[in-house]
Every structure is written in structure tokens, then in C-alpha cells.
Write an enzyme that holds these catalytic residues in place. Sequence first.
Site: not given
Length: 300
Positions: A47-48
Amino acid sequence: MGTAPFVTVDVFTDRPFGGNPLAVFPDARGLTEGEMQALAAELNLSETTFVLPPEHPGSTARVRIFNRTAEMPFAGHPMVGTGFVLADRSRDGLLRFEVPAGLVDVQVDHDARGAATGATIAAPQPLRIGGALPPGLVAECAGISPDGIVTVRHPPTLASDGGNPRVLVEVTEAALAAATPDLAAFRRAVAATPELGGLLSLYLYRRDGSRLRTRMFSPLTGTWEDPATGSAATPLAGFLLHRSGAISGAWEILQGVEMGRPSLLRTTAQRTPDGIRARVGGGCVRVLQGHAMLPDKPGP
């Protein structure tokens, strides 16, 4: 050409190159949704996060979470890591993030000198328990023998508390060590199970003394295996409390060992008037910082 600063942190660890890596863009104003998704795919992490001004009084920030292929309503290690990165915006160590699944309260953890060391978050929704999946089907997806799934306490069960539903699967020690996701089996399972809504994440766990050992597989979203999954740890804690009948409980979860990225997640759960609520926390370490180079947007 524009630029966007970012920092990476390892989450649920106290040392670099352990835990689950996360990229945080602390000021995502001006980025389009397409650019956010492209940056998340380019960084190729589970994830970002992209931080935007809040929409409601009392909130610290609005946070958008992208995996390699799509935006997520909630995820645990991104909330913990983003809280750590934004610790200087807290009020008495408290932050509140707006995410599509609701509001996430974050308590920043500090050492004796006052430096941020990690964070603890509350899942945005109470525990929701879904249907059960056939053990044989789950075994195929996990690449293990059906007798490696422990069903004496519960069958493989869907559960969530704001994030994408996870299938909670108790397994034997040997099965946990041997598990290897079978992508074709995942696709067959999704096609045969409309309740999954096109998504399937397996959270395998076993009891290891006073701790739990876990592994998480979500290959359909590009995460073959995840070294630490806060949004699976909280529904697992809530589900174990539900099964126990107790008022509250606490569990330490060790994940990522098989990947060479050991992670320690500390979870709690308690019964409240609106259902079972869970929290997860752990340490964080800064690793990288830099600027993403963005192509110029076309003119009018």
C-alpha cells in the site's frame, strides 16, 4: 515536470528492513486519482498513502490508500505508518484520519525522549462476521492439504471491520510453514463464491503459546504474501474475542517470518454497545525519502 515528496517507513517493527514497507506522500494536494494509482503501482508496495486536507472539523487529515491495483477503504499498516509520519501534527499524541470506511483514531507512541516510535489505531467499524468457506476450497488456494486446516473451533470464516474482508483460517504448524498461494485456485474460488465480491485474502493463523503466528495471501491484488496486515489482525482479534465470550482480550501477532521480514502486531479487542471493536499497533522506522517525478499535465 512536477515533483511530489514521499517517505517510506517499515511498519510493525523496531528496525529497518523488517515489518511491512509503506510509502507516504505527506502532501498529496494537486495529485489526481490516476497519478496516485500510478505512483502506488510504480512503488510496488502492498500500500501507499496520500495525505490531503480534512473535510470535517476535528479531523487531522483525509488519507487515501492505494494498493498496486485499486484504492482501499481502510488498511491497518498504512494507518499506523501514516500516523507515525504525521506525528508532528498530533494533539497530545492523537490524530484522526478520514478514510472511505469511516474515521480512524490514531494514538502516536513516543519514547522517553519524546520521539515518535510507532502508533496504535482503532479500526473504523465494529466486527462483521460473514459466511464460511469450504475448507477444501481454502486449502487449494493456500496450497496445503485439507487436513492442515483446523476446524474444531471454526471453519474458514469471512470477517472485517472496515477493510476488505479476510478469510480467517486456523491451521496446523506444518500447514502454516508449507502454505504457498495457488493463483489459479484463487481465481476459481472467486468465480465460484459471489459473496467474495471478486476479492479473496487468506489470513492463516496458528496458536504459538501466548502469541499467534500468521501469514496473509492476497495474490489477486498483487500481494503474493504480506509481511504484516493490520486490517486482518483487527478482525482476527475481534473474532477470537467473539468466540471466547470474554469482555476484552489482547493478542500479540508475529507475521512475516517466512518472508524474512518479521513483524510484531499488538492487538486488543473489547465489547462495546455497538459491537466488538479492535485496535492494532506497533513500531515504525523511517527508511527512505525522496521525490517522485510527475509528467507535466496537458494545458487547456
